[in-house]
Design a protein around this motif. Sequence first.
Motif, short mmCIF file in Angstrom:
data_model
loop_
_atom_site.label_atom_id
_atom_site.label_comp_id
_atom_site.label_asym_id
_atom_site.label_seq_id
_atom_site.Cartn_x
_atom_site.Cartn_y
_atom_site.Cartn_z
N GLN A 184 40.05 71.07 158.93
CA GLN A 184 40.92 70.36 159.85
C GLN A 184 40.23 69.05 160.25
N GLU A 185 41.04 68.07 160.58
CA GLU A 185 40.52 66.78 161.06
C GLU A 185 40.60 66.80 162.59
N LEU B 29 36.12 57.38 172.05
CA LEU B 29 34.96 56.81 172.71
C LEU B 29 35.38 56.22 174.05
N PRO B 30 34.42 55.96 174.95
CA PRO B 30 34.77 55.42 176.28
C PRO B 30 35.54 54.10 176.21
N ASP B 31 35.32 53.29 175.16
CA ASP B 31 36.03 52.00 175.06
C ASP B 31 37.39 52.12 174.39
N GLY B 32 37.81 53.35 174.04
CA GLY B 32 39.13 53.58 173.47
C GLY B 32 39.15 53.71 171.95
N GLN B 33 38.07 53.37 171.27
CA GLN B 33 38.03 53.54 169.82
C GLN B 33 38.00 55.03 169.48
N THR B 34 38.55 55.36 168.31
CA THR B 34 38.58 56.77 167.89
C THR B 34 37.84 56.94 166.57
N PHE B 35 37.41 58.16 166.33
CA PHE B 35 36.83 58.53 165.04
C PHE B 35 37.18 59.99 164.76
N THR B 36 37.20 60.35 163.50
CA THR B 36 37.57 61.72 163.12
C THR B 36 36.39 62.42 162.48
N VAL B 37 36.38 63.73 162.66
CA VAL B 37 35.34 64.58 162.09
C VAL B 37 36.05 65.73 161.38
N THR B 38 35.61 66.03 160.16
CA THR B 38 36.18 67.14 159.42
C THR B 38 35.41 68.41 159.75
N MET B 39 36.13 69.44 160.15
CA MET B 39 35.51 70.72 160.51
C MET B 39 36.28 71.86 159.87
N ALA B 40 35.64 73.00 159.78
CA ALA B 40 36.30 74.19 159.24
C ALA B 40 37.39 74.64 160.20
N ASP B 41 38.43 75.27 159.66
CA ASP B 41 39.55 75.74 160.49
C ASP B 41 39.10 76.74 161.55
N GLU B 42 38.15 77.60 161.21
CA GLU B 42 37.74 78.65 162.15
C GLU B 42 36.63 78.20 163.10
N ALA B 43 36.20 76.94 163.00
CA ALA B 43 35.12 76.44 163.85
C ALA B 43 35.58 76.26 165.30
#
Length: 124
Positions: free
Chosen positions: A28-29, A34-48
């Motif tokens: 899942q993504e 971030l505090p300034d409004g920027q976003t980032f995505t991290v890929t993790m396992a579904d069951e995490a």
Amino acid sequence: MAERALRGARLGAQSFEDERGVEMAPRQEVEYVLPDGQTFTVTMADEADIPAEWEDPRTGRVGRLKDGEEPVKKDEKPARTHWDMLLERRSEDELEEILTERLELLRSGEIGPSHLHRRKRKSA
């Protein structure tokens, strides 16, 4: 040594395994802000278990889970200093008395390094 070298292969830099027939784990993504409004995505396992905060791999700043709840802040105990621990064992009056005794011994030359001892003046 040249006879033992493997030709045509970069050891450790390239995998010769084939990915055909390998089924990847469901993922899942997860999006963090971030505090300034920027976003980032991290890929993790579904069951995490999704953490509420994650460090941005590009900037190193900590982002919060998008649309997530505010993490509950725990009450932190103040750090105990050496003085706090000393006061648990002795009162300030006792410490003052000990300090006076030790200073008298130090000044008389009974304890401490020799370069701190006061020289006794010779009477003429």
